[in-house]
Design a protein around this motif. Sequence first.
Motif, PDB file in Angstrom:
ATOM      1  N   LEU A 175       0.762  -1.193   0.172  1.00  0.00           N
ATOM      2  CA  LEU A 175       0.014   0.166   0.010  1.00  0.00           C
ATOM      3  C   LEU A 175       0.877   1.177   0.072  1.00  0.00           C
ATOM      4  O   LEU A 175       1.617   1.485   0.922  1.00  0.00           O
ATOM      5  CB  LEU A 175      -0.971  -0.071   1.089  1.00  0.00           C
ATOM      6  CG  LEU A 175      -1.936   1.094   1.194  1.00  0.00           C
ATOM      7  CD1 LEU A 175      -3.006   0.911   0.132  1.00  0.00           C
ATOM      8  CD2 LEU A 175      -2.771   1.076   2.589  1.00  0.00           C
ATOM      9  N   THR A 176       1.219   1.774  -1.275  1.00  0.00           N
ATOM     10  CA  THR A 176       1.637   3.200  -1.240  1.00  0.00           C
ATOM     11  C   THR A 176       0.919   4.380  -0.989  1.00  0.00           C
ATOM     12  O   THR A 176      -0.161   4.441  -1.539  1.00  0.00           O
ATOM     13  CB  THR A 176       2.331   3.247  -2.665  1.00  0.00           C
ATOM     14  OG1 THR A 176       3.139   2.262  -3.087  1.00  0.00           O
ATOM     15  CG2 THR A 176       3.058   4.516  -2.776  1.00  0.00           C
ATOM     16  N   ILE A 177       1.452   5.077   0.120  1.00  0.00           N
ATOM     17  CA  ILE A 177       0.499   6.183   0.527  1.00  0.00           C
ATOM     18  C   ILE A 177       1.171   7.776   0.158  1.00  0.00           C
ATOM     19  O   ILE A 177       2.149   7.861   0.445  1.00  0.00           O
ATOM     20  CB  ILE A 177       0.532   6.113   2.088  1.00  0.00           C
ATOM     21  CG1 ILE A 177       0.122   4.791   2.678  1.00  0.00           C
ATOM     22  CG2 ILE A 177      -0.353   7.257   2.925  1.00  0.00           C
ATOM     23  CD1 ILE A 177       0.428   4.423   3.967  1.00  0.00           C
ATOM     24  N   LEU A 178       0.447   8.267  -0.611  1.00  0.00           N
ATOM     25  CA  LEU A 178       1.022   9.284  -1.510  1.00  0.00           C
ATOM     26  C   LEU A 178       0.337  10.533  -1.158  1.00  0.00           C
ATOM     27  O   LEU A 178      -0.983  10.514  -1.110  1.00  0.00           O
ATOM     28  CB  LEU A 178       1.461   9.117  -2.847  1.00  0.00           C
ATOM     29  CG  LEU A 178       2.446   7.931  -3.191  1.00  0.00           C
ATOM     30  CD1 LEU A 178       2.520   7.888  -4.856  1.00  0.00           C
ATOM     31  CD2 LEU A 178       3.964   8.455  -2.744  1.00  0.00           C
ATOM     32  N   PRO A 179       0.829  11.724  -0.953  1.00  0.00           N
ATOM     33  CA  PRO A 179      -0.106  12.944  -1.093  1.00  0.00           C
ATOM     34  C   PRO A 179      -0.560  13.169  -2.401  1.00  0.00           C
ATOM     35  O   PRO A 179      -0.103  12.953  -3.563  1.00  0.00           O
ATOM     36  CB  PRO A 179       1.091  14.221  -0.771  1.00  0.00           C
ATOM     37  CG  PRO A 179       2.332  13.511  -1.267  1.00  0.00           C
ATOM     38  CD  PRO A 179       2.275  12.116  -0.951  1.00  0.00           C
ATOM     39  N   SER A 180      -1.747  13.563  -2.591  1.00  0.00           N
ATOM     40  CA  SER A 180      -2.574  13.850  -3.782  1.00  0.00           C
ATOM     41  C   SER A 180      -4.069  14.661  -3.304  1.00  0.00           C
ATOM     42  O   SER A 180      -4.375  14.612  -2.193  1.00  0.00           O
ATOM     43  CB  SER A 180      -3.320  12.398  -4.145  1.00  0.00           C
ATOM     44  OG  SER A 180      -4.030  12.453  -5.287  1.00  0.00           O
TER      45      SER A 180
END
Length: 324
Positions: A72-77
């Motif tokens: 699970l890659t958690i990126l700002p968006s």
Amino acid sequence: MITTRFTELFGIEHPVVQGGMQRVSKAELVAAVANAGALGFLSALTQPTPQALTAEIERTRTMTAKPFGVNLTILPSLNPPPYEEYVQAIIDAGIKVVETAGRSPAPFMPAFNAAGVKVIHKCTSVKHAKKAQEVGCAAVIIDGFEAAGHPGEDDIPSLVLLPRAVDELAIPVIACGGFSDGRSLVAALALGADAVSMGTRFLGTEEAPVHANLKQKLLEASELDTQLIFRKFRNTARVFKNAIAVEVAEIEKQAESEFGDVAELVAGKRGAVVLESGDMEHGIWWAGVSAGLIHDIPSVADLVARIVGDAEHIIRQRLAALTI
């Protein structure tokens, strides 16, 4: 047999990990890795919805009875995916190991801990690795500067970053960035790692769900065939050096350039076309410098067996012969 804290903690036969790769880490590849005795990760966000992820987990289980995990890659968006729903889908499916990347997994740790899920967080610095340990991660993956994807802004290669992390942490450390064969597995173990994580090397296998043209590019590549982009925007990324990657790097050199000037060139939809159609110049695609060490396209089973077998031979024969 090579036994480490990693193999014991996660119930895996070999200290080898296939990291989560967007649009690549699907059931066929992950099941093959699991069946080979290594630890593979499905890419959660490759699936368009949490429900689709649940279906992909079940599809993987039709191909293997061995353990595997989910990335699970958690990126700002501006429009983030429903991370909480993906987390719940992972938990409800009975997955017991998760690889996180990007931002800290801290917001999701209570839910994972309550469900008995072990979290491995991917880090590009010692500072972030220590924070991952602090929030309760069971292990960390340390990305050296050689790695594909986003290797951070410090430019520290695995030879230095890995032992630095080992010195600072109590939890198992998994080495990533430049690792592809038995020699590099032995090197990682000698530096204090408990396993190696590979992405680019697993791209170059029979089961990787990418076009044959991409695998041929890996066979032809040297260690010089990657390109750093997004340096100007403090989001450095290592990709394969094609015409698009070189164009992006040239645009970045312009004094007044902004991310918007390259956004269309690096769009994920263009990268998807590369993987599916085999048009290797249509968009960017991830590759680490270990591409220069890929000389064949084996099955996953043969690759893992060769890596572990070669590592055992080096330890028992070559290194033992050097001692007095």
